[in-house]
Write a protein that holds these residues in place. Structure first.
Motif, PDB file in Angstrom:
ATOM      1  N   LYS A 156       0.840  -1.194   0.000  1.00  0.00           N
ATOM      2  CA  LYS A 156       0.000   0.000   0.000  1.00  0.00           C
ATOM      3  C   LYS A 156       0.872   1.240   0.000  1.00  0.00           C
ATOM      4  N   THR A 157       0.720   2.054  -1.024  1.00  0.00           N
ATOM      5  CA  THR A 157       1.507   3.277  -1.123  1.00  0.00           C
ATOM      6  C   THR A 157       0.627   4.510  -1.252  1.00  0.00           C
ATOM      7  N   HIS A 158      -0.658   4.326  -1.594  1.00  0.00           N
ATOM      8  CA  HIS A 158      -1.564   5.452  -1.778  1.00  0.00           C
ATOM      9  C   HIS A 158      -2.593   5.527  -0.650  1.00  0.00           C
ATOM     10  N   TYR A 159      -2.819   6.759  -0.202  1.00  0.00           N
ATOM     11  CA  TYR A 159      -3.815   7.032   0.828  1.00  0.00           C
ATOM     12  C   TYR A 159      -4.717   8.143   0.309  1.00  0.00           C
ATOM     13  N   GLN A 160      -5.808   8.404   1.004  1.00  0.00           N
ATOM     14  CA  GLN A 160      -6.767   9.384   0.497  1.00  0.00           C
ATOM     15  C   GLN A 160      -7.226  10.342   1.581  1.00  0.00           C
ATOM     16  N   LEU A 161      -7.296  11.623   1.215  1.00  0.00           N
ATOM     17  CA  LEU A 161      -7.883  12.656   2.059  1.00  0.00           C
ATOM     18  C   LEU A 161      -8.877  13.400   1.169  1.00  0.00           C
ATOM     19  N   ALA A 162     -10.146  13.031   1.294  1.00  0.00           N
ATOM     20  CA  ALA A 162     -11.174  13.567   0.402  1.00  0.00           C
ATOM     21  C   ALA A 162     -11.683  14.919   0.882  1.00  0.00           C
ATOM     22  N   GLN A 163     -12.208  15.692  -0.060  1.00  0.00           N
ATOM     23  CA  GLN A 163     -12.869  16.960   0.247  1.00  0.00           C
ATOM     24  C   GLN A 163     -14.349  16.798  -0.069  1.00  0.00           C
TER      25      GLN A 163
ATOM     26  N   VAL B  34       1.964   8.247  -0.713  1.00  0.00           N
ATOM     27  CA  VAL B  34       1.350   9.249  -1.584  1.00  0.00           C
ATOM     28  C   VAL B  34      -0.100   9.430  -1.154  1.00  0.00           C
ATOM     29  N   VAL B  35      -0.518  10.684  -0.999  1.00  0.00           N
ATOM     30  CA  VAL B  35      -1.895  10.977  -0.603  1.00  0.00           C
ATOM     31  C   VAL B  35      -2.633  11.607  -1.774  1.00  0.00           C
ATOM     32  N   ASP B  36      -3.783  11.021  -2.118  1.00  0.00           N
ATOM     33  CA  ASP B  36      -4.662  11.579  -3.144  1.00  0.00           C
ATOM     34  C   ASP B  36      -5.664  12.515  -2.479  1.00  0.00           C
ATOM     35  N   PHE B  37      -5.922  13.656  -3.121  1.00  0.00           N
ATOM     36  CA  PHE B  37      -6.855  14.653  -2.606  1.00  0.00           C
ATOM     37  C   PHE B  37      -8.014  14.827  -3.598  1.00  0.00           C
ATOM     38  N   PRO B  38      -8.974  13.888  -3.627  1.00  0.00           N
ATOM     39  CA  PRO B  38     -10.097  14.022  -4.560  1.00  0.00           C
ATOM     40  C   PRO B  38     -11.071  15.115  -4.113  1.00  0.00           C
ATOM     41  N   ASN B  39     -11.545  15.890  -5.077  1.00  0.00           N
ATOM     42  CA  ASN B  39     -12.550  16.921  -4.807  1.00  0.00           C
ATOM     43  C   ASN B  39     -13.928  16.328  -5.076  1.00  0.00           C
ATOM     44  N   GLU B  40     -14.647  16.000  -4.008  1.00  0.00           N
ATOM     45  CA  GLU B  40     -15.972  15.398  -4.134  1.00  0.00           C
ATOM     46  C   GLU B  40     -17.085  16.412  -3.900  1.00  0.00           C
ATOM     47  N   ASP B  41     -16.728  17.693  -3.845  1.00  0.00           N
ATOM     48  CA  ASP B  41     -17.724  18.756  -3.732  1.00  0.00           C
ATOM     49  C   ASP B  41     -18.073  19.291  -5.121  1.00  0.00           C
ATOM     50  N   PRO B  42     -19.238  19.942  -5.269  1.00  0.00           N
ATOM     51  CA  PRO B  42     -19.636  20.475  -6.584  1.00  0.00           C
ATOM     52  C   PRO B  42     -19.055  21.862  -6.861  1.00  0.00           C
ATOM     53  N   PHE B  43     -17.905  22.170  -6.264  1.00  0.00           N
ATOM     54  CA  PHE B  43     -17.271  23.466  -6.477  1.00  0.00           C
ATOM     55  C   PHE B  43     -15.759  23.309  -6.313  1.00  0.00           C
ATOM     56  N   PHE B  44     -15.027  24.380  -6.578  1.00  0.00           N
ATOM     57  CA  PHE B  44     -13.570  24.343  -6.543  1.00  0.00           C
ATOM     58  C   PHE B  44     -13.031  24.283  -5.109  1.00  0.00           C
TER      59      PHE B  44
END
Length: 240
Positions: free
Chosen positions: A73-80, A97-107
């Motif tokens: 496991k090398t990828h982790y997630q911190l969602a918005q 490595v941390v992924d920062f996905p934007n799960e909101d309907p705005f920037f």
């Protein structure tokens, strides 16, 4: 030829099985966290024994422990999502490595410029993801430059032996190999000096090792600045 190799293969396989079994049967480290809020924060609704981080590093510098807890496991997630970072606290081994996905309907504009791993991901839209390689140990405070209510912490540790306390204060680090370790503690709102005083050297052997109660003093942090080092302009609603 195969007859000659067979004893060697059996010996190697047996060695691998013994090593795996030894790791699986490592020591379980347990502790009880007790958080004391200082000053006016003592009766605050934020008072909790959760989210205190403990980790162990080998006392012998030559004994490397920079290995992820989950093999591969090398990828982790911190969602918005809903103008929040989920989870609020993330602990990863150095090199993750941390992924920062934007799960909101705005920037959003995720950044960390004050401690730990410094970065600025810039504006990015809903449904997209940006990633950061956390290549050194430390505490990174994560914010959004648009929404001041958003904050999170990523703690990068040079070890596979770490754990986070529950709401009751219970914390368990499983499968620790026998040896001598330095214990490290982190808690939001605690000073560096008080956290350093909680560290100590411990010897690990047997099935279990009880560290007892670890008392942590903390206070609620004040408001943070934006990525330009300025106060957020809350007089105007965000257009994002």
């Amino acid at each position: 030829m195969m007859r000659l190799l067979r004893p060697l293969l059996i010996c190697v396989a047996g060695s691998i099985l013994l090593t795996t079994a030894a790791y699986a049967d490592g020591t379980e480290i347990t502790a009880q966290i007790k958080v004391k809020m200082l000053g006016a924060d003592r009766s605050s609704r934020h008072h909790s024994n959760a989210d205190v981080v403990l980790w162990l590093t080998p006392a012998d510098p030559g004994e490397s422990s920079v290995v992820p807890r989950d093999i591969g496991k090398t990828h982790y997630q911190l969602a918005q999502k809903n103008k929040q970072f989920i989870p609020h606290l993330l602990v990863i081994p150095t090199g993750g490595v941390v992924d920062f996905p934007n799960e909101d309907p705005f920037f959003h504009n995720v950044f960390s410029l004050f401690n730990g791993r410094r970065f600025d991901l810039g504006l990015y839209e809903s449904g997209t993801t940006r990633s950061v390689h956390f290549d050194r140990s430390g505490v990174s405070y994560i914010f959004c430059n648009i929404h001041p209510e958003m904050s999170a912490i990523i703690i990068t540790v040079p070890t596979r032996w770490f754990a986070v306390s529950s709401a009751t204060g219970a914390v368990t680090i499983p499968d620790v190999a026998p040896g001598t370790y330095d214990l490290h503690v982190w808690a939001m709102g605690s000073s560096d000096a008080s956290l350093a005083a909680l560290g100590r050297r411990i010897s690990v052997s047997g099935r279990t090792r009880e560290l007892g109660t670890i008392s942590v003093e903390a206070s609620i942090p004040g408001p943070h600045k934006n990525k330009f080092g300025e106060d957020y302009d809350v007089s105007q609603p965000s257009s994002y």
